[in-house]
Design a protein around this motif. Structure first.
Motif: not given
Length: 338
Positions: A68-73, A192-203
């Motif tokens: 999924g996507s994630t939120v970094v506050a 409540a602003i989506v920051s992007g996606v976790p870096d698992l795929a890139a990692r």
């Protein structure tokens, strides 16, 4: 594999944090008999192995990546688009005194639903929504309707950008700083602003685009490793937006494709179209915005109690589809190049 033992309905997290509903169901109640559930965090996926943070390795013939996507506050704000943030916000809301200011940052559908849910369920609090625009993905007519409902619920709208957040020593001394330098009190600030996606795929060494989303072929398989399907927000599918309306069809299609491959049949390319957007405005009001299959907006919309019921049915259908794998959607024009 999942980091927690619950299935979390992200579309209900605003209900979870406001105390008006529940967003979590045990995974054991969601999965069919015979499915082995492992609780833990994944470090890498590739070369036929899922490597966990605890150094455990799980071999696979096929894997489906759906993080999924994630939120970094900011440090002193609470992300509302994830389970941990919603639970923390729910606990803190219960500690606030009357007339305390709650600030929701972000004017997308998540921010709108969060602000309206809190305003309706906690009328003793001062609820504020801060964003340069509110409901930008909706038509102008529907945006006006949203603004009218927020005003009726007593939500203060601040058309600006938050540049700083500071938590206070007590329930009344927190602040937010706006782009123009103005400082406002905020006992609780919800991001409540989506920051992007976790870096698992890139990692994991999979090919990703500039947003960190895994590049996939027309069957939703990673172009780096065809044994790995990538679905939902973390997949780079042209024309697809972050939404359960995107992830549901992709998950169902990937599962059907895997069944075809195992059965020696030819897989079908992924294709889907949108039908619209739905949002709740508290428990008794809502809006459903119709859209064409390419996700461009139509004039048609419904509002009020009927829209609230429609949104609830959408949420229930999304969970039903996840639990049963019975899911239907319209074809095209969101598809991948051959």
């Amino acid at each position: 594999m999942n980091p927690r033992a619950e299935f979390v309905e992200r579309v209900r997290l605003h209900e979870q944090l406001a105390g008006t509903g529940r967003a979590a169901t045990p995974l054991t109640d969601m999965l069919r008999a015979g499915i082995d559930t492992r609780i833990g965090s994944v470090d890498k996926v590739g070369d036929g192995v899922v490597a966990l943070h605890d150094s455990t390795e799980l071999p696979f013939d096929y894997a489906l990546l759906a993080v999924g996507s994630t939120v970094v506050a900011p440090a002193d704000a609470i992300p509302v688009g994830i389970w941990e943030g919603a639970e923390r916000a729910r606990a803190l809301l219960g500690e606030l005194s009357a007339d305390a200011a709650v600030t929701v940052v972000g004017g997308g559908l998540t921010g709108i639903e969060t602000a309206s849910e809190i305003a309706e369920s906690h009328p003793e609090l001062r609820v504020r929504l801060v964003s340069p625009a509110v409901g930008a993905s909706l038509s102008p007519r529907v945006q006006r309707r949203v603004l009218g409902v927020l005003e009726r619920l007593g939500v203060q709208l601040v058309h600006d950008t938050v540049t700083g957040v500071r938590a206070g020593d007590d329930a009344r001394s927190g602040t937010i700083t706006l782009s123009g330098g103005e400082v406002l009190d905020s006992a609780l600030t919800l991001w409540a602003i989506v920051s992007g996606v976790p870096d698992l795929a890139a990692r994991s060494g999979l090919r990703v685009n500039s947003d960190g989303r895994a590049v996939v072929d027309q069957y939703l398989r990673s172009v780096s490793d065809p044994r790995i399907f990538v679905i939902g927000d973390c997949a780079a599918v042209p024309g697809a937006r972050f939404a359960c309306a995107t992830a549901g069809p992709q998950g169902a299609h990937a599962a059907a494709t895997l069944a075809r491959l195992i059965g020696g049949r030819t897989p079908k390319p992924f294709s889907m179209g949108y039908t619209g957007q739905a949002l709740s405005l508290g428990r008794r009001d809502g809006l459903v915005q119709a859209a064409r299959r390419d996700d461009t907006l139509r004039r048609l919309h419904i509002s009020g109690r009927l829209a609230a019921v429609s949104k609830e049915l959408v949420n229930r259908y999304a969970k039903f589809g996840a639990r049963t794998a019975i899911y239907a959607w319209v074809p095209g024009p969101v598809r991948l190049p051959r």
